[in-house]
Design a protein around this motif. Structure first.
Motif, mmCIF file in Angstrom:
data_model
loop_
_atom_site.group_PDB
_atom_site.id
_atom_site.type_symbol
_atom_site.label_atom_id
_atom_site.label_comp_id
_atom_site.label_asym_id
_atom_site.label_seq_id
_atom_site.Cartn_x
_atom_site.Cartn_y
_atom_site.Cartn_z
ATOM 1 N N THR A 35 -1.587 -69.880 102.457
ATOM 2 C CA THR A 35 -1.351 -69.953 103.905
ATOM 3 C C THR A 35 -1.873 -68.704 104.594
ATOM 4 N N THR A 36 -1.392 -67.539 104.165
ATOM 5 C CA THR A 36 -1.862 -66.283 104.758
ATOM 6 C C THR A 36 -1.909 -65.188 103.704
ATOM 7 N N ILE A 37 -2.715 -64.168 103.975
ATOM 8 C CA ILE A 37 -2.735 -62.945 103.165
ATOM 9 C C ILE A 37 -2.714 -61.765 104.122
ATOM 10 N N VAL A 38 -1.926 -60.771 103.768
ATOM 11 C CA VAL A 38 -1.931 -59.505 104.494
ATOM 12 C C VAL A 38 -2.317 -58.414 103.498
ATOM 13 N N PHE A 39 -3.422 -57.740 103.783
ATOM 14 C CA PHE A 39 -3.885 -56.670 102.907
ATOM 15 C C PHE A 39 -3.377 -55.325 103.434
ATOM 16 N N ALA A 40 -2.791 -54.538 102.543
ATOM 17 C CA ALA A 40 -2.353 -53.178 102.858
ATOM 18 C C ALA A 40 -3.012 -52.219 101.870
ATOM 19 N N ALA A 66 0.095 -58.692 95.073
ATOM 20 C CA ALA A 66 -0.929 -58.425 94.065
ATOM 21 C C ALA A 66 -1.619 -57.101 94.347
ATOM 22 N N ASP A 67 -2.107 -56.471 93.281
ATOM 23 C CA ASP A 67 -2.930 -55.271 93.415
ATOM 24 C C ASP A 67 -4.374 -55.634 93.768
ATOM 25 N N LEU A 68 -4.792 -56.831 93.351
ATOM 26 C CA LEU A 68 -6.160 -57.293 93.600
ATOM 27 C C LEU A 68 -6.131 -58.801 93.817
ATOM 28 N N GLU A 79 -1.705 -50.365 99.557
ATOM 29 C CA GLU A 79 -1.136 -50.371 98.207
ATOM 30 C C GLU A 79 -1.188 -51.721 97.518
ATOM 31 N N ARG A 80 -1.117 -52.810 98.295
ATOM 32 C CA ARG A 80 -1.097 -54.140 97.689
ATOM 33 C C ARG A 80 -1.355 -55.200 98.750
ATOM 34 N N ALA A 81 -1.549 -56.418 98.278
ATOM 35 C CA ALA A 81 -1.731 -57.560 99.177
ATOM 36 C C ALA A 81 -0.521 -58.480 99.055
ATOM 37 N N THR A 82 -0.134 -59.084 100.162
ATOM 38 C CA THR A 82 0.972 -60.046 100.176
ATOM 39 C C THR A 82 0.418 -61.416 100.544
ATOM 40 N N LEU A 83 0.690 -62.401 99.677
ATOM 41 C CA LEU A 83 0.188 -63.758 99.879
ATOM 42 C C LEU A 83 1.355 -64.696 100.148
ATOM 43 N N VAL A 84 1.230 -65.504 101.184
ATOM 44 C CA VAL A 84 2.223 -66.519 101.504
ATOM 45 C C VAL A 84 1.602 -67.882 101.223
ATOM 46 N N LEU A 85 2.323 -68.703 100.443
ATOM 47 C CA LEU A 85 1.796 -70.001 100.034
ATOM 48 C C LEU A 85 2.460 -71.126 100.816
ATOM 49 N N GLY A 134 -16.960 -57.656 98.459
ATOM 50 C CA GLY A 134 -15.643 -57.118 98.197
ATOM 51 C C GLY A 134 -15.274 -56.114 99.265
ATOM 52 N N LYS A 135 -13.966 -55.968 99.478
ATOM 53 C CA LYS A 135 -13.494 -55.021 100.481
ATOM 54 C C LYS A 135 -12.042 -54.686 100.169
ATOM 55 N N GLY A 136 -11.769 -53.407 99.992
ATOM 56 C CA GLY A 136 -10.397 -53.002 99.703
ATOM 57 C C GLY A 136 -9.871 -53.651 98.441
ATOM 58 N N ARG A 137 -8.801 -54.420 98.567
ATOM 59 C CA ARG A 137 -8.176 -55.062 97.410
ATOM 60 C C ARG A 137 -8.569 -56.538 97.283
ATOM 61 N N ALA A 138 -9.722 -56.886 97.809
ATOM 62 C CA ALA A 138 -10.231 -58.255 97.710
ATOM 63 C C ALA A 138 -11.653 -58.248 97.180
ATOM 64 N N ILE A 139 -11.954 -59.194 96.282
ATOM 65 C CA ILE A 139 -13.330 -59.424 95.852
ATOM 66 C C ILE A 139 -13.597 -60.923 95.942
ATOM 67 N N LEU A 140 -14.866 -61.267 96.085
ATOM 68 C CA LEU A 140 -15.273 -62.657 96.204
ATOM 69 C C LEU A 140 -16.156 -63.046 95.033
ATOM 70 N N ILE A 141 -15.911 -64.246 94.485
ATOM 71 C CA ILE A 141 -16.758 -64.769 93.419
ATOM 72 C C ILE A 141 -17.141 -66.204 93.754
ATOM 73 N N GLY A 142 -18.165 -66.697 93.087
ATOM 74 C CA GLY A 142 -18.567 -68.091 93.271
ATOM 75 C C GLY A 142 -18.965 -68.383 94.703
#
Length: 400
Positions: A131-136, A152-154, A138-144, A274-282
């Motif tokens: 649903t949403t992700i908030v990147f900080a 998550a750290d990554l 120290e970590r990322a918070t994912l809402v499903l 990639g940026k901060g605590r996010a990377i993209l594949i595929g």
């Protein structure tokens, strides 16, 4: 709130393989995606370097009975233009291999990956949509969408062209379209394929036959969208006759034995991978037409790069930037080369046809160049490194 070191969003082939590879590093990993939709009737040709990862993950023994080796790859100019390129055939034996890779049906491949994920104690499968992700910092918070929140750290975005991870990370993308659609299906044939894949270059795009086990092959037929729409409505007998004619009866009589599916073709490249605590594949990072079996193989190199960068310590806050620097050259060079080749097929501009024909003629007649291209296709960058090493050795001998 449950915490994982790594969360992979998207459970297609790229996302599932990424989750397994990252879990095998000893990290706690969650694989987040809804249940799969319609059955994927496509096949995937994995090249030698990608197969090394599949074997390392312990998947090959299950996949091997369903896979067909690609011992040769043939390119035929089917344009009927004034300047036609010669036929070029690449043989794996020329570079010391039994096969360039293996062609694998996507549906059972995905099934094996799901089973393998269940056996990894550090891998948790969460059946839900993001649903949403908030990147900080120290970590990322994912809402499903089931109400669950995890951290998550990554975060690995493997969630396709409309990637929610990419959007949440603030990464822009560049899109372009082609006047083409790809029709995919499987067919049986009377004449053995001898483990050779044949790609006809037509004015509308590639018509590519790829071996399957036994006397069967898969087909990726790139056409104008209106022609693809007609093709998918043909009866099995009419479609079989049409494919046999397009194949110039190289495989004898043809019997289509699967439902023809059609997919519109377009291209996409993220402006950062990639940026901060996010990377993209595929396809969250890159997408282009199905030419030369580049798509998933490029995605598996994304995965291998991420694994090699992780190390054993905490995931750094700038991991995304490090990953972007590692992947940028490979992704952009592959994207540009496939785009140019596809557009050269569509172009009626005579100088473009001359350049394409000259390039194919060089590959057909100059064995060292052909070998160089095969090495580069199997292991990107290896051909240039080999050329550089050879040049340095010659210079050293001359000085001595």
């Amino acid at each position: 709130m449950e915490h994982y070191e790594i969360v992979v969003v998207g459970a297609g082939l790229a996302g599932s393989l990424a989750a397994l590879a990252l879990a095998d590093t000893g990290r706690t990993v969650a694989l987040v995606a809804p249940m799969a939709g319609r059955m994927d009737g496509r096949t995937t040709a994995l090249m030698d370097q990608s197969l090394q990862l599949v074997r390392k993950l312990g998947l090959w023994d299950q996949i091997a009975p369903l896979a067909a080796p690609l011992a040769g790859m043939r390119i035929i100019d089917g344009t009927n233009r004034l300047l036609r390129a010669p036929t070029v055939t690449f043989h794996a034996a020329e570079v010391g291999l039994e096969a360039f890779g293996y062609n694998i049906p996507n549906a059972p491949f995905l099934s094996f990956l799901e089973t393998a994920a269940e056996s990894r104690p550090s891998l948790t499968r969460i059946v839900a949509s993001l649903t949403t992700i908030v990147f900080a910092d120290e970590r990322a918070t994912l809402v499903l969408d089931d109400g669950l929140s995890i951290t998550a750290d990554l975060v690995v975005g493997a969630d396709g062209r409309r990637s929610g991870v990419r959007d949440a990370a603030g990464i822009e993308m560049r899109n372009w379209s082609y006047p083409q659609s790809a029709v995919v299906l499987n067919f049986a044939h009377k004449v053995p394929h001898q483990n050779i894949s044949t790609e006809f270059h037509t004015p509308d795009g590639p018509f590519t036959q790829v071996p399957l086990p036994g006397a069967r092959s898969s087909l990726v037929w790139v056409q104008k969208p209106e022609d693809a729409a007609v093709t998918t409505t043909l009866s099995a007998d009419a479609l079989s006759d049409l494919i046999e004619r397009r194949m110039q009866s190289m495989l004898g009589s043809v019997t289509v034995d699967s439902t023809a599916q059609s997919f519109p073709l377009s291209g996409m490249a993220a402006k950062a991978f990639g940026k901060g605590r996010a990377i993209l594949i595929g396809e969250a990072a890159h997408a282009f037409p199905p030419i030369g079996a580049q798509g998933l193989n490029l995605s598996l190199r994304d995965i291998m790069a991420a694994v090699s960068l992780l190390g054993s310590g905490a995931v750094p806050g700038d991991f995304g930037q490090r990953y972007d620097r590692r992947r940028r050259t490979d992704i952009l060079t592959r994207t540009v080369s496939v785009d140019l080749l596809n557009r050269s097929l569509l172009s009626d501009f005579l100088p473009v046809q001359m350049l394409r024909a000259a390039g194919m003629q060089a590959l057909a007649s100059v064995a060292p160049l052909r070998t160089l291209m095969m090495h580069e296709g199997l292991k990107p960058g290896s051909a240039l490194r080999s050329f550089g090493n050879s040049l340095r050795e010659k210079i050293s001998r001359q000085r001595a």
